[in-house]
Design a protein around this motif. Structure first.
Motif, PDB file in Angstrom:
ATOM      1  N   TRP A  19     -22.773   1.786   7.718  1.00 26.07           N
ATOM      2  CA  TRP A  19     -23.168   0.580   6.992  1.00 26.07           C
ATOM      3  C   TRP A  19     -23.232  -0.578   7.977  1.00 26.07           C
ATOM      4  O   TRP A  19     -22.371  -0.706   8.852  1.00 26.07           O
ATOM      5  CB  TRP A  19     -22.147   0.292   5.898  1.00 26.07           C
ATOM      6  N   ASN A  20     -24.258  -1.398   7.855  1.00 26.82           N
ATOM      7  CA  ASN A  20     -24.442  -2.535   8.747  1.00 26.82           C
ATOM      8  C   ASN A  20     -24.512  -3.803   7.902  1.00 26.82           C
ATOM      9  O   ASN A  20     -25.596  -4.258   7.560  1.00 26.82           O
ATOM     10  CB  ASN A  20     -25.712  -2.341   9.575  1.00 26.82           C
ATOM     11  N   PRO A  21     -23.358  -4.380   7.563  1.00 21.79           N
ATOM     12  CA  PRO A  21     -23.376  -5.586   6.738  1.00 21.79           C
ATOM     13  C   PRO A  21     -23.833  -6.798   7.534  1.00 21.79           C
ATOM     14  O   PRO A  21     -23.534  -6.931   8.717  1.00 21.79           O
ATOM     15  CB  PRO A  21     -21.912  -5.739   6.305  1.00 21.79           C
ATOM     16  N   GLY A  22     -24.601  -7.650   6.876  1.00 23.38           N
ATOM     17  CA  GLY A  22     -24.993  -8.907   7.484  1.00 23.38           C
ATOM     18  C   GLY A  22     -25.939  -8.806   8.658  1.00 23.38           C
ATOM     19  O   GLY A  22     -25.933  -9.662   9.529  1.00 23.38           O
ATOM     20  N   SER A  23     -26.759  -7.753   8.699  1.00 24.54           N
ATOM     21  CA  SER A  23     -27.752  -7.673   9.776  1.00 24.54           C
ATOM     22  C   SER A  23     -28.815  -8.739   9.542  1.00 24.54           C
ATOM     23  O   SER A  23     -28.814  -9.419   8.515  1.00 24.54           O
ATOM     24  CB  SER A  23     -28.394  -6.281   9.806  1.00 24.54           C
ATOM     25  N   SER A  24     -29.727  -8.883  10.463  1.00 23.38           N
ATOM     26  CA  SER A  24     -30.795  -9.876  10.308  1.00 23.38           C
ATOM     27  C   SER A  24     -31.677  -9.580   9.096  1.00 23.38           C
ATOM     28  O   SER A  24     -32.369 -10.452   8.608  1.00 23.38           O
ATOM     29  CB  SER A  24     -31.646  -9.945  11.574  1.00 23.38           C
ATOM     30  N   ARG A  25     -31.623  -8.337   8.598  1.00 25.74           N
ATOM     31  CA  ARG A  25     -32.400  -7.958   7.412  1.00 25.74           C
ATOM     32  C   ARG A  25     -31.516  -7.796   6.187  1.00 25.74           C
ATOM     33  O   ARG A  25     -31.895  -7.173   5.220  1.00 25.74           O
ATOM     34  CB  ARG A  25     -33.148  -6.658   7.683  1.00 25.74           C
ATOM     35  N   GLY A  26     -30.311  -8.329   6.226  1.00 24.16           N
ATOM     36  CA  GLY A  26     -29.381  -8.195   5.113  1.00 24.16           C
ATOM     37  C   GLY A  26     -28.486  -6.982   5.320  1.00 24.16           C
ATOM     38  O   GLY A  26     -28.385  -6.441   6.418  1.00 24.16           O
ATOM     39  N   ASP A  27     -27.827  -6.562   4.260  1.00 19.91           N
ATOM     40  CA  ASP A  27     -26.951  -5.393   4.339  1.00 19.91           C
ATOM     41  C   ASP A  27     -27.810  -4.133   4.307  1.00 19.91           C
ATOM     42  O   ASP A  27     -28.521  -3.888   3.332  1.00 19.91           O
ATOM     43  CB  ASP A  27     -25.973  -5.380   3.164  1.00 19.91           C
ATOM     44  N   ILE A  28     -27.738  -3.348   5.368  1.00 19.44           N
ATOM     45  CA  ILE A  28     -28.551  -2.138   5.476  1.00 19.44           C
ATOM     46  C   ILE A  28     -27.720  -1.014   6.085  1.00 19.44           C
ATOM     47  O   ILE A  28     -26.613  -1.248   6.573  1.00 19.44           O
ATOM     48  CB  ILE A  28     -29.824  -2.360   6.324  1.00 19.44           C
ATOM     49  N   GLY A  29     -28.275   0.168   6.079  1.00 19.75           N
ATOM     50  CA  GLY A  29     -27.635   1.288   6.749  1.00 19.75           C
ATOM     51  C   GLY A  29     -28.020   1.316   8.214  1.00 19.75           C
ATOM     52  O   GLY A  29     -29.110   0.888   8.590  1.00 19.75           O
ATOM     53  N   ARG A  30     -27.110   1.799   9.059  1.00 19.65           N
ATOM     54  CA  ARG A  30     -27.431   2.013  10.467  1.00 19.65           C
ATOM     55  C   ARG A  30     -28.087   3.379  10.589  1.00 19.65           C
ATOM     56  O   ARG A  30     -27.773   4.293   9.827  1.00 19.65           O
ATOM     57  CB  ARG A  30     -26.171   1.958  11.318  1.00 19.65           C
ATOM     58  N   PRO A  31     -28.990   3.551  11.551  1.00 24.28           N
ATOM     59  CA  PRO A  31     -29.605   4.872  11.720  1.00 24.28           C
ATOM     60  C   PRO A  31     -28.569   5.886  12.176  1.00 24.28           C
ATOM     61  O   PRO A  31     -27.729   5.587  13.025  1.00 24.28           O
ATOM     62  CB  PRO A  31     -30.674   4.641  12.795  1.00 24.28           C
ATOM     63  N   GLY A  32     -28.613   7.038  11.580  1.00 24.29           N
ATOM     64  CA  GLY A  32     -27.652   8.056  11.954  1.00 24.29           C
ATOM     65  C   GLY A  32     -28.135   9.443  11.601  1.00 24.29           C
ATOM     66  O   GLY A  32     -29.065   9.616  10.815  1.00 24.29           O
ATOM     67  N   VAL A  33     -27.494  10.418  12.209  1.00 22.21           N
ATOM     68  CA  VAL A  33     -27.759  11.827  11.921  1.00 22.21           C
ATOM     69  C   VAL A  33     -26.408  12.467  11.644  1.00 22.21           C
ATOM     70  O   VAL A  33     -25.466  12.331  12.444  1.00 22.21           O
ATOM     71  CB  VAL A  33     -28.443  12.530  13.114  1.00 22.21           C
ATOM     72  N   PHE A  34     -26.305  13.147  10.514  1.00 23.46           N
ATOM     73  CA  PHE A  34     -25.088  13.835  10.124  1.00 23.46           C
ATOM     74  C   PHE A  34     -25.465  15.237   9.704  1.00 23.46           C
ATOM     75  O   PHE A  34     -26.399  15.427   8.939  1.00 23.46           O
ATOM     76  CB  PHE A  34     -24.410  13.122   8.947  1.00 23.46           C
ATOM     77  N   VAL A  35     -24.747  16.209  10.204  1.00 24.59           N
ATOM     78  CA  VAL A  35     -24.983  17.598   9.817  1.00 24.59           C
ATOM     79  C   VAL A  35     -23.672  18.138   9.258  1.00 24.59           C
ATOM     80  O   VAL A  35     -22.623  18.038   9.900  1.00 24.59           O
ATOM     81  CB  VAL A  35     -25.460  18.458  11.009  1.00 24.59           C
ATOM     82  N   PHE A  36     -23.772  18.694   8.046  1.00 24.11           N
ATOM     83  CA  PHE A  36     -22.631  19.289   7.373  1.00 24.11           C
ATOM     84  C   PHE A  36     -22.896  20.772   7.195  1.00 24.11           C
ATOM     85  O   PHE A  36     -24.006  21.175   6.877  1.00 24.11           O
ATOM     86  CB  PHE A  36     -22.419  18.645   5.997  1.00 24.11           C
ATOM     87  N   ASP A  37     -21.863  21.582   7.373  1.00 23.76           N
ATOM     88  CA  ASP A  37     -22.029  23.012   7.143  1.00 23.76           C
ATOM     89  C   ASP A  37     -21.939  23.293   5.633  1.00 23.76           C
ATOM     90  O   ASP A  37     -21.677  22.373   4.847  1.00 23.76           O
ATOM     91  CB  ASP A  37     -21.036  23.828   7.966  1.00 23.76           C
TER      92      ASP A  37
ATOM     93  N   ILE B 273     -30.442  10.592  18.403  1.00 27.50           N
ATOM     94  CA  ILE B 273     -30.462  11.888  19.050  1.00 27.50           C
ATOM     95  C   ILE B 273     -31.905  12.410  19.022  1.00 27.50           C
ATOM     96  O   ILE B 273     -32.638  12.158  18.062  1.00 27.50           O
ATOM     97  CB  ILE B 273     -29.496  12.848  18.330  1.00 27.50           C
ATOM     98  N   THR B 274     -32.343  13.094  20.066  1.00 28.01           N
ATOM     99  CA  THR B 274     -33.708  13.616  20.060  1.00 28.01           C
ATOM    100  C   THR B 274     -33.791  14.838  19.140  1.00 28.01           C
ATOM    101  O   THR B 274     -32.779  15.503  18.869  1.00 28.01           O
ATOM    102  CB  THR B 274     -34.169  14.032  21.472  1.00 28.01           C
ATOM    103  N   GLU B 275     -34.980  15.117  18.675  1.00 30.06           N
ATOM    104  CA  GLU B 275     -35.186  16.285  17.806  1.00 30.06           C
ATOM    105  C   GLU B 275     -34.773  17.572  18.509  1.00 30.06           C
ATOM    106  O   GLU B 275     -34.150  18.441  17.907  1.00 30.06           O
ATOM    107  CB  GLU B 275     -36.647  16.376  17.375  1.00 30.06           C
ATOM    108  N   ASP B 276     -35.114  17.703  19.796  1.00 29.63           N
ATOM    109  CA  ASP B 276     -34.777  18.918  20.541  1.00 29.63           C
ATOM    110  C   ASP B 276     -33.268  19.108  20.645  1.00 29.63           C
ATOM    111  O   ASP B 276     -32.756  20.213  20.467  1.00 29.63           O
ATOM    112  CB  ASP B 276     -35.399  18.891  21.936  1.00 29.63           C
ATOM    113  N   GLU B 277     -32.534  18.027  20.943  1.00 31.84           N
ATOM    114  CA  GLU B 277     -31.081  18.139  21.043  1.00 31.84           C
ATOM    115  C   GLU B 277     -30.468  18.462  19.680  1.00 31.84           C
ATOM    116  O   GLU B 277     -29.574  19.304  19.577  1.00 31.84           O
ATOM    117  CB  GLU B 277     -30.476  16.851  21.589  1.00 31.84           C
ATOM    118  N   LEU B 278     -30.957  17.819  18.636  1.00 35.08           N
ATOM    119  CA  LEU B 278     -30.440  18.087  17.296  1.00 35.08           C
ATOM    120  C   LEU B 278     -30.674  19.538  16.905  1.00 35.08           C
ATOM    121  O   LEU B 278     -29.768  20.213  16.406  1.00 35.08           O
ATOM    122  CB  LEU B 278     -31.091  17.149  16.282  1.00 35.08           C
ATOM    123  N   LEU B 279     -31.878  20.035  17.140  1.00 34.82           N
ATOM    124  CA  LEU B 279     -32.185  21.417  16.794  1.00 34.82           C
ATOM    125  C   LEU B 279     -31.316  22.389  17.598  1.00 34.82           C
ATOM    126  O   LEU B 279     -30.769  23.345  17.043  1.00 34.82           O
ATOM    127  CB  LEU B 279     -33.668  21.717  17.028  1.00 34.82           C
TER     128      LEU B 279
END
Length: 132
Positions: A48-66, A84-90
């Protein structure tokens, strides 16, 4: 990601109708989930990114759950280009050796792009970073 046993979903602070417009515009093959106040996913995942220049928004992220719900990969960026790059994530997802999966069909609401919808040309920096 399906061969690596992963299903993809995006999370945004935008309303479901705005997410539907983005899915339609970009022909995204995955669901976009709406978390306007960040309480359902973004805050619990510390994205969560509260008070960004565009208001309260989410931060970019990648989460993988089993399949058991254990978080296996986490990367939260400072901005849209810090990903993270697509190749590294894959490669990391494949190393988990999960069985392949399918991406279920997504039910959409009717799109409502509105006056602030991002034009496709504005998305080029996002795409360039994803393929670096």
């Amino acid at each position: 990601m399906r061969p690596a046993g992963a299903r993809i979903a995006g999370v945004s602070v935008d309303a479901p109708t705005r997410n539907a417009a983005m899915i339609t515009k970009l022909r995204l093959p995955f669901a976009m989930l709406s978390d306007p106040d960040g309480t359902q996913m973004l805050r619990p995942l510390d994205a969560w990114n509260p008070g960004s220049s565009r208001g309260d928004i989410g931060r970019p992220g990648v989460f993988v759950f089993d399949p058991e719900g254990t978080e296996r990969i986490r990367q939260v960026g400072r901005d849209f280009a810090d990903r993270i790059t697509e190749d590294e994530l894959l490669a990391r997802a494949m190393s988990m050796e999960l069985p392949p999966t399918t991406q279920p069909a997504v039910d959409h609401v009717d799109p409502e792009p509105g006056p602030e919808a991002m034009p496709v040309r504005a998305l080029l920096p996002y795409r360039r970073r994803a393929h670096v």
